[in-house]
Design a protein around this motif. Structure first.
Motif, PDB file in Angstrom:
ATOM      1  N   GLU A 150       0.846  -1.206   0.000  1.00  0.00           N
ATOM      2  CA  GLU A 150       0.000   0.000   0.000  1.00  0.00           C
ATOM      3  C   GLU A 150       0.879   1.253   0.000  1.00  0.00           C
ATOM      4  O   GLU A 150       0.560   2.246  -0.653  1.00  0.00           O
ATOM      5  CB  GLU A 150      -0.993  -0.028   1.175  1.00  0.00           C
ATOM      6  CG  GLU A 150      -0.483   0.457   2.520  1.00  0.00           C
ATOM      7  CD  GLU A 150       0.493  -0.487   3.195  1.00  0.00           C
ATOM      8  OE1 GLU A 150       0.860  -1.520   2.596  1.00  0.00           O
ATOM      9  OE2 GLU A 150       0.921  -0.194   4.325  1.00  0.00           O
ATOM     10  N   LEU A 151       2.010   1.197   0.687  1.00  0.00           N
ATOM     11  CA  LEU A 151       2.898   2.363   0.740  1.00  0.00           C
ATOM     12  C   LEU A 151       3.791   2.435  -0.492  1.00  0.00           C
ATOM     13  O   LEU A 151       3.957   3.506  -1.099  1.00  0.00           O
ATOM     14  CB  LEU A 151       3.763   2.312   2.010  1.00  0.00           C
ATOM     15  CG  LEU A 151       4.753   3.476   2.144  1.00  0.00           C
ATOM     16  CD1 LEU A 151       4.027   4.795   2.394  1.00  0.00           C
ATOM     17  CD2 LEU A 151       5.767   3.217   3.265  1.00  0.00           C
ATOM     18  N   GLU A 154       1.957   3.403  -3.703  1.00  0.00           N
ATOM     19  CA  GLU A 154       1.666   4.830  -3.587  1.00  0.00           C
ATOM     20  C   GLU A 154       2.911   5.669  -3.900  1.00  0.00           C
ATOM     21  O   GLU A 154       2.847   6.690  -4.591  1.00  0.00           O
ATOM     22  CB  GLU A 154       1.175   5.141  -2.173  1.00  0.00           C
ATOM     23  CG  GLU A 154       1.165   6.606  -1.767  1.00  0.00           C
ATOM     24  CD  GLU A 154       0.124   7.421  -2.510  1.00  0.00           C
ATOM     25  OE1 GLU A 154      -1.005   6.938  -2.651  1.00  0.00           O
ATOM     26  OE2 GLU A 154       0.456   8.562  -2.944  1.00  0.00           O
ATOM     27  N   ASP A 194      -1.562  10.506  -3.452  1.00  0.00           N
ATOM     28  CA  ASP A 194      -1.908  11.427  -2.367  1.00  0.00           C
ATOM     29  C   ASP A 194      -0.623  12.119  -1.935  1.00  0.00           C
ATOM     30  O   ASP A 194       0.202  11.524  -1.232  1.00  0.00           O
ATOM     31  CB  ASP A 194      -2.526  10.655  -1.198  1.00  0.00           C
ATOM     32  CG  ASP A 194      -2.851  11.562  -0.017  1.00  0.00           C
ATOM     33  OD1 ASP A 194      -2.389  12.729  -0.007  1.00  0.00           O
ATOM     34  OD2 ASP A 194      -3.548  11.106   0.909  1.00  0.00           O
ATOM     35  N   ILE A 197       0.763  11.936   1.720  1.00  0.00           N
ATOM     36  CA  ILE A 197       1.517  10.760   2.173  1.00  0.00           C
ATOM     37  C   ILE A 197       2.989  10.919   1.815  1.00  0.00           C
ATOM     38  O   ILE A 197       3.884  10.610   2.617  1.00  0.00           O
ATOM     39  CB  ILE A 197       0.924   9.479   1.545  1.00  0.00           C
ATOM     40  CG1 ILE A 197      -0.486   9.238   2.112  1.00  0.00           C
ATOM     41  CG2 ILE A 197       1.829   8.277   1.788  1.00  0.00           C
ATOM     42  CD1 ILE A 197      -1.227   8.081   1.466  1.00  0.00           C
ATOM     43  N   ASP A 210      -1.585   6.877   7.619  1.00  0.00           N
ATOM     44  CA  ASP A 210      -2.869   6.197   7.808  1.00  0.00           C
ATOM     45  C   ASP A 210      -3.573   6.111   6.454  1.00  0.00           C
ATOM     46  O   ASP A 210      -4.083   7.106   5.946  1.00  0.00           O
ATOM     47  CB  ASP A 210      -3.725   6.983   8.806  1.00  0.00           C
ATOM     48  CG  ASP A 210      -5.121   6.395   8.947  1.00  0.00           C
ATOM     49  OD1 ASP A 210      -5.362   5.290   8.402  1.00  0.00           O
ATOM     50  OD2 ASP A 210      -5.961   7.056   9.585  1.00  0.00           O
ATOM     51  N   PHE A 211      -3.592   4.903   5.884  1.00  0.00           N
ATOM     52  CA  PHE A 211      -4.149   4.766   4.539  1.00  0.00           C
ATOM     53  C   PHE A 211      -5.671   4.861   4.515  1.00  0.00           C
ATOM     54  O   PHE A 211      -6.260   5.027   3.454  1.00  0.00           O
ATOM     55  CB  PHE A 211      -3.643   3.483   3.873  1.00  0.00           C
ATOM     56  CG  PHE A 211      -2.298   3.679   3.262  1.00  0.00           C
ATOM     57  CD1 PHE A 211      -2.179   4.077   1.940  1.00  0.00           C
ATOM     58  CD2 PHE A 211      -1.149   3.541   4.016  1.00  0.00           C
ATOM     59  CE1 PHE A 211      -0.936   4.317   1.372  1.00  0.00           C
ATOM     60  CE2 PHE A 211       0.102   3.769   3.462  1.00  0.00           C
ATOM     61  CZ  PHE A 211       0.205   4.159   2.137  1.00  0.00           C
ATOM     62  N   ARG A 214      -6.393   8.147   3.068  1.00  0.00           N
ATOM     63  CA  ARG A 214      -5.748   8.476   1.781  1.00  0.00           C
ATOM     64  C   ARG A 214      -6.705   9.279   0.893  1.00  0.00           C
ATOM     65  O   ARG A 214      -7.867   8.909   0.731  1.00  0.00           O
ATOM     66  CB  ARG A 214      -5.332   7.189   1.078  1.00  0.00           C
ATOM     67  CG  ARG A 214      -4.638   7.410  -0.264  1.00  0.00           C
ATOM     68  CD  ARG A 214      -4.150   6.072  -0.830  1.00  0.00           C
ATOM     69  NE  ARG A 214      -3.440   6.270  -2.075  1.00  0.00           N
ATOM     70  CZ  ARG A 214      -4.017   6.282  -3.284  1.00  0.00           C
ATOM     71  NH1 ARG A 214      -5.320   6.102  -3.388  1.00  0.00           N
ATOM     72  NH2 ARG A 214      -3.312   6.480  -4.367  1.00  0.00           N
TER      73      ARG A 214
END
Ligand SMILES: [Cu+2]
Length: 426
Positions: A150-151, A154, A194, A197, A210-211, A214
């Motif tokens: 997820e990170l 992104e 985003d 982030i 904190d996704f 997002r």
């Protein structure tokens, strides 16, 4: 719905964005990327440019031999049956990896890094770890990090993989069947970002991201947000974002759209001008049985691009069923190649408004007819060098056609239909 005032804004912003450049059309009918069977990549941090003047930290798969990052990672172009090796080094301070969805039997050769996981990880400062697979199936794929996905997705650890079929000597077919023949091809690797982030990561606070909160504010095609999508390939203004996306075609051409969901969100990618015929999903031809070709293909108005998935679709345009002659022919004139004969010689079924009552924008030639120009007000036109017919292609989630809330921008570009006499660079 695009209103007149939005079009005016669009015109202003494009003029501001690239008004100081001589607009040069530099779109390739082939897909830019790197070829071969061995690719040396490094996970690397750098900063990319956004059209509103922003600079955003990103992580990328960059070519090890280069000194900068690249967003997205290089498009890897290989041939069916190749044994492909990616040697991944890691210049970041977090573990990374690379996974190849749709490829089977990936083996890794570690060099003292994190073994025992589903995919071998490269520790900070570590590598290279060699990832090897056989490109057994032609098609359009992505590759991305399989570590803290997820990170790392992104942050930009994603790219496209194209496997060319044995049929057609490397170009001209998407799969091993005549149904998949194309005259030109374009990649649309869609990503969302985003920037908050990225700011948090840059300030050293990545563990508290904190996704659930997002909120993407930038949307990209091949790593660029509009209007940068239309700048030339390898523009020196965008050294970290070398790929563009400005499709051009002639009436009757078969254009292969390779649409890849490289972000975290779903994007309804809408191609104005005509439906297209979806021939494959996730690197598999829509075939009822071996040898049947793309007999399960279907026509779509908008391509639903799902994160992690790909769609191959054939787009064609001849002006068919417009009900008027796109060339402005008289009935006794000869037909142009691929002209829709039923409309030959039919007049435009509307009265053209007076020029002074219109807002044209930079892409209008002053004439509705393909290959013709007409009077324009001072300052209008200029971006349509061959008097083509231009369609906006964009995310149909129109919130994604902005840069940090300002229209126009984001996931948007233009298709230019060129007169049959115009040479489009291969
Ligand atoms: Cu005609």
């Amino acid at each position: 719905m695009i209103t007149k005032s939005k079009i005016l804004d669009f015109q202003k912003s494009v003029v501001i964005a690239i008004g100081f450049m001589l607009f040069t059309i530099d779109s390739h009918a082939a897909i830019d990327g790197i070829t071969g069977t061995v690719f040396n990549l490094s996970a690397r941090a750098d900063h990319l440019s956004t059209p509103d003047g922003g600079s955003v930290l990103f992580w990328s798969y960059a070519e090890t031999s280069k000194t900068t990052g690249q967003y997205p990672g290089p498009t890897l172009i290989v041939n069916e049956g190749d044994v492909v090796t990616v040697n991944l080094s890691n210049e970041l301070d977090v573990p990374v990896s690379v996974v190849f969805p749709g490829q089977g039997l990936i083996t890794t050769v570690p060099s003292g890094d994190n073994p025992g996981l589903l995919t071998e990880e490269v520790l900070p400062g570590g590598g290279p770890v060699a990832y090897t697979f056989t490109a057994a199936n032609p098609g359009t794929y992505t590759y991305h990090s399989g570590t803290r996905m997820e990170l790392e997705l992104e942050m930009g650890l994603v790219g496209a993989l194209i496997v060319r079929p044995l049929m057609g000597a490397g170009i001209g077919f998407a799969y091993n069947h005549a149904d998949t023949q194309f005259d030109s091809e374009f990649l649309f690797l869609l990503t969302d970002m985003d920037p908050g982030i990225h700011l948090q990561v840059e300030s050293g606070d990545m563990d508290s991201v904190d996704f659930s909160g997002r909120f993407p504010n930038y949307w990209f095609i091949n790593g660029r947000a509009a209007p940068d999508t239309m700048k030339p390939v390898n523009s020196e203004l965008l050294p970290k974002q070398p790929y563009n996306c400005l499709p051009r075609m002639h009436p009757g051409d078969r254009m292969l759209l390779r649409i890849a969901g490289g972000g975290a969100d779903l994007h309804p990618f809408h191609h104005h001008g005509n439906h297209s015929r979806v021939i494959a999903r996730n690197g598999r031809m829509l075939s009822s049985s071996p040898g049947a070709g793309a007999d399960m293909s279907n026509r779509e108005f908008t391509i639903q691009s799902v994160p992690g998935q790909t769609v191959d679709s054939i787009f064609e345009w001849t002006g068919e069923e417009l009900g008027w002659d796109i060339y402005g022919h008289q009935p006794e004139d000869p037909l142009e190649p691929f002209e829709y004969a039923a409309d030959h010689g039919k007049v435009l079924p509307t009265v053209e408004p007076d020029a002074k009552d219109l807002v044209f924008g930079p892409f209008f030639s002053g004439s509705p007819y393909l290959g013709s120009s007409g009077p324009l007000k001072p300052g209008d036109g200029g971006f349509n060098l061959n008097n083509g017919i231009v369609f906006m292609w964009h995310s149909h989630n129109e919130r994604e056609m902005v840069n940090r809330g300002i229209f126009p921008g984001g996931m948007m570009t233009m298709l230019i239909i060129e007169h049959p006499s115009v040479v489009i660079n291969p």
